[in-house]
Design an enzyme around this catalytic site. Structure first.
Site, mmCIF file in Angstrom:
data_model
loop_
_atom_site.group_PDB
_atom_site.id
_atom_site.type_symbol
_atom_site.label_atom_id
_atom_site.label_comp_id
_atom_site.label_asym_id
_atom_site.label_seq_id
_atom_site.Cartn_x
_atom_site.Cartn_y
_atom_site.Cartn_z
ATOM 1 N N GLU A 60 0.813 -1.213 0.000
ATOM 2 C CA GLU A 60 0.000 0.000 0.000
ATOM 3 C C GLU A 60 0.849 1.266 0.000
ATOM 4 O OE1 GLU A 60 -0.508 -2.587 1.953
ATOM 5 O OE2 GLU A 60 -2.587 -3.250 1.709
ATOM 6 N N PHE A 122 -11.308 -7.402 14.089
ATOM 7 C CA PHE A 122 -10.235 -7.832 13.198
ATOM 8 C C PHE A 122 -9.904 -6.714 12.201
ATOM 9 C CE2 PHE A 122 -8.920 -10.008 9.214
ATOM 10 C CZ PHE A 122 -7.677 -10.431 9.673
ATOM 11 N N GLN A 123 -8.650 -6.339 12.124
ATOM 12 C CA GLN A 123 -8.138 -5.300 11.220
ATOM 13 C C GLN A 123 -8.764 -3.932 11.465
ATOM 14 O OE1 GLN A 123 -8.088 -6.920 7.165
ATOM 15 N NE2 GLN A 123 -6.071 -7.771 7.624
ATOM 16 N N LYS A 172 -17.525 -0.846 6.099
ATOM 17 C CA LYS A 172 -17.945 -1.910 5.177
ATOM 18 C C LYS A 172 -19.472 -1.908 5.022
ATOM 19 C CE LYS A 172 -16.965 -6.731 4.128
ATOM 20 N NZ LYS A 172 -16.267 -7.941 4.542
ATOM 21 N N MET A 484 24.107 9.229 1.827
ATOM 22 C CA MET A 484 23.943 10.534 2.463
ATOM 23 C C MET A 484 24.203 10.460 3.966
ATOM 24 S SD MET A 484 23.579 13.640 1.944
ATOM 25 C CE MET A 484 22.663 14.323 0.570
HETATM 26 C C1 LIG Z 1 12.325 6.031 4.879
HETATM 27 C C2 LIG Z 1 13.611 6.711 5.223
HETATM 28 N N1 LIG Z 1 14.445 6.155 6.123
HETATM 29 C C3 LIG Z 1 15.617 6.756 6.426
HETATM 30 C C4 LIG Z 1 15.975 7.929 5.824
HETATM 31 C C5 LIG Z 1 17.286 8.615 6.181
HETATM 32 N N2 LIG Z 1 18.152 8.694 5.008
HETATM 33 C C6 LIG Z 1 18.289 9.793 4.240
HETATM 34 S S1 LIG Z 1 19.315 9.599 2.952
HETATM 35 C C7 LIG Z 1 19.689 8.029 3.426
HETATM 36 C C8 LIG Z 1 20.661 7.194 2.651
HETATM 37 C C9 LIG Z 1 20.192 6.868 1.285
HETATM 38 O O1 LIG Z 1 21.023 5.879 0.761
HETATM 39 P P1 LIG Z 1 20.859 5.386 -0.725
HETATM 40 O O2 LIG Z 1 19.433 5.080 -1.010
HETATM 41 O O3 LIG Z 1 21.803 4.281 -0.982
HETATM 42 O O4 LIG Z 1 21.226 6.675 -1.577
HETATM 43 P P2 LIG Z 1 22.602 7.512 -1.606
HETATM 44 O O5 LIG Z 1 22.550 8.530 -0.510
HETATM 45 O O6 LIG Z 1 23.730 6.543 -1.426
HETATM 46 O O7 LIG Z 1 22.590 8.163 -2.951
HETATM 47 C C10 LIG Z 1 18.981 7.670 4.577
HETATM 48 C C11 LIG Z 1 19.096 6.378 5.269
HETATM 49 C C12 LIG Z 1 15.054 8.479 4.914
HETATM 50 N N3 LIG Z 1 15.274 9.643 4.310
HETATM 51 N N4 LIG Z 1 13.900 7.838 4.616
#
Ligand SMILES: Cc1ncc(C[n+]2csc(CCOP(=O)(O)OP(=O)(O)O)c2C)c(N)n1
Length: 585
Positions: A60, A122-123, A172, A484
């Site tokens: 979803e 449920f749910q 529902k 990042m």
């Molecule tokens: C759902 C979610 N969880 C954690 C983060 C924190 N976060 C921001 S950038 C990042 C790293 C992203 O890594 P990747 O997808 O490999 O991309 P890159 O930065 O290496 O280009 C994280 C964990 C986020 N933005 N969203």
């Protein structure tokens, strides 16, 4: 059956489930993204009679991001549908993503029968309670006769004023009850909801005076420019006043990137000369943006020399983060159209030369122009993607370093051709949002730019592409890290890379297992062929670009720092451990 051939069933007896679809057809909905379950089964059962295409997603969350991507790419309201409980809670990330970026979509969820509400059935989940802070508005409907009016209101609220996501939770039993179907076409008026504002002439005159008196003015294009369709008038405004313009991340494409007066992106990973120009400016004219902390850095030192005009649709944004001398509450296109005849034609050679001087210092630090020592850098990949798609792709990015490199190196000249999660920064957004965007714009060349981390969050949606027979191109920028976060660890946590090295599956084999084409590239010389092969392939294609593991996005304004206080990439000849050894030592 097409929507035109659709019989008029107003005045006849229908059940609530049918009324849901009758209402959606009348709102112009052609495609809906969703996942079935017990509490929404009556609606799914009735769906077969209606000319709306349902896309079965794999989760979803994917459905919500698809509805969001559809809305961002088309400018229309996207729609998703899910069952009660876990189905509905799986939409929450998608709703929050859309809420922070003001994206119009309507989510329909099933709820347990009304006599079971409050019994931990449920749910059962209190979905209106859970989603209250992440929706513009939400409803719980427990009578068939309320469904049509509620859905009509939901669309109106989603698309009017400052747009946003609206959720309609329908029990529902309401879906099963029958009643006479009526479709009200009177204008909607809701107490306390005032989505339109008409700025005063006196304020527009004052804005024109402030612009005339300014020596170092700068314009900002936020997402409001894109969403209100103000791109053309914004460009005319720039050309008449000769005021250089900078974009927020979500404003990219609102003003053509290749226009000579476009400075580029502002903020944490914005261009250094833009941030310096903001700190030097004597007037800011901000259009359709909200002065997010990623844009301003330290508020206490932000643009201290500048008077500020804020053109913004949502009065709640005025003076929220940055105090302004002149707020103008209204639709960006409307306000700029009325302001344009009031401003004088001008030329600003000194101010532009000053900015160019700052730009010169940055150009020599551009990684794109540095020797690559035979290695593949993410910035090169994005730059080449820009070249070989001729700047015309509809790019959907995920969140992380690759997102910022995309913003820096893919020059967007058209509005609604960059889809990205700005406010919430939602990893896992890109692939499903791209599927939504592809449904909105089937003729566009849709590219996903995603990290190895974010791709693994929602890569199951590859089989949605397979089931639907649609084509998106996926560029995985694989640096073997949650890049990042690794960058923050490098800069601010002493290089302790805790839980950021990431092992990935064999993406080529994974793509092939999901019915897509898979390509792996680890040399710059092979990028062009891979991009061309992906585009030539009739179905979905996944290209894994294996890039340098240790690289950082520059410049960077550390969180909460002065906007002018940027970490810069070293100039050639300066010590640069990353470039000299490829290692972070
Ligand atoms: C759902 C979610 N969880 C954690 C983060 C924190 N976060 C921001 S950038 C990042 C790293 C992203 O890594 P990747 O997808 O490999 O991309 P890159 O930065 O290496 O280009 C994280 C964990 C986020 N933005 N969203």
């Amino acid at each position: 059956m097409t929507q035109n051939e659709f019989p008029d069933r107003t005045g006849t007896t229908l059940n609530g489930a049918q009324i849901i679809w009758e209402s959606l057809v009348r709102e112009g909905v052609k495609v809906i993204f969703g996942y079935p379950g017990g509490a929404i089964m009556p609606a799914y059962d009735a769906m077969i009679q209606y000319p709306i295409h349902h896309v079965l997603t794999r989760h979803e969350q994917g459905a919500a991001h698809m509805a969001d991507g559809y809305a961002r790419a088309s400018g229309e309201v996207g729609v998703c549908i899910a069952t009660s409980g876990p189905g509905a809670t799986n939409l929450v990330t998608g709703l929050a993503t859309a809420m922070l970026d003001s994206i119009p979509f309507v989510a329909i969820t099933g709820q347990v029968p009304s006599h079971l509400i409050g019994t931990d059935a449920f749910q059962e989940t209190d979905v209106t309670g859970v989603t209250l802070p992440v929706t513009k508005h939400n409803y719980l409907v427990d009578r068939a006769e309320d469904i049509a009016d509620t859905i009509r209101e939901a669309f109106y609220i989603a698309r009017s004023g400052r747009p946003g996501p609206v959720l309609v939770d329908i029990t529902k039993d309401a879906q099963q009850q029958s009643c006479t179907f009526e479709w009200n076409t009177d204008p909607i008026e809701l107490p306390g909801y005032r989505p339109e504002y008409n700025p005063m002439d006196a304020d527009l005159d004052e804005a024109a005076r402030m612009i005339r008196d300014a020596k170092r003015p700068i314009l900002f294009a936020g997402q409001g420019v894109v969403m209100s369709g103000a791109s053309d008038v914004f460009r005319q405004f720039v050309e008449k006043t000769d005021i250089p313009a900078a974009c927020t991340l979500l404003g990219l494409g609102g003003f053509p990137a290749t226009h000579p007066r476009n400075l580029g992106m502002m903020g944490m990973h914005g261009e250094s000369w833009v941030n310096s120009a903001i700190q030097d400016a004597d007037l800011i004219i901000a259009v359709g943006m909200r002065f997010d902390d990623r844009v301003t850095g330290n508020l206490a030192t932000y643009a201290r020399k500048a008077r500020k005009i804020h053109i913004e649709l949502d009065p709640a944004e005025i003076n929220k983060n940055v105090r302004v001398e002149l707020p103008i509450v209204g639709d960006a296109k409307d306000v700029l159209s009325r302001l344009l005849p009031r401003v004088e034609k001008a030329e600003r050679p000194e101010w532009l030369a000053h900015i160019d001087e700052m730009r010169g210092d940055s150009a020599v630090r551009d990684i794109k122009d540095m020797p690559d020592h035979g290695k593949l850098y993410a910035a090169h990949v994005i730059h080449d993607l820009y070249r070989y798609t001729e700047g015309k792709a509809l790019v959907v990015t995920d969140v992380g370093q690759h997102q910022m490199w995309e913003a820096q190196y893919y020059k967007h000249d058209y509005p609604r051709r960059l889809v990205t999660s700005g406010g919430l920064g939602t990893m896992g957004f890109a692939l499903p949002a791209a599927i939504g965007a592809k449904f909105a714009c089937p003729d566009e060349n849709v590219w996903v730019v995603v990290g190895d981390g974010g791709f693994q969050m929602t890569m199951t949606e590859l089989t949605t592409c397979l089931q639907e027979g649609i084509k998106v191109n996926v560029a995985i920028i694989n640096n073997g890290y949650l890049g990042m976060v690794r960058q923050w660890q490098q800069f601010f946590y002493g290089g302790r890379y805790v839980s950021t090295p990431m092992v990935s599956p064999n993406f080529v084999m994974l793509a092939e297992a999901c019915g897509a084409k898979g390509i792996r590239v680890d040399k710059r010389d092979d990028v062009e062929a891979a991009v061309r092969a992906a585009q030539a392939h009739p179905g979905t294609c996944v290209v894994e670009f294996v890039v340098e593991q240790v690289d950082a996005v520059y410049p960077m304004v550390p969180a909460g720092a002065d906007l002018g206080d940027m970490i810069r990439r070293e100039k050639p000849g300066q010590h640069n451990p990353i470039y000299e050894t490829g290692k972070d030592d």
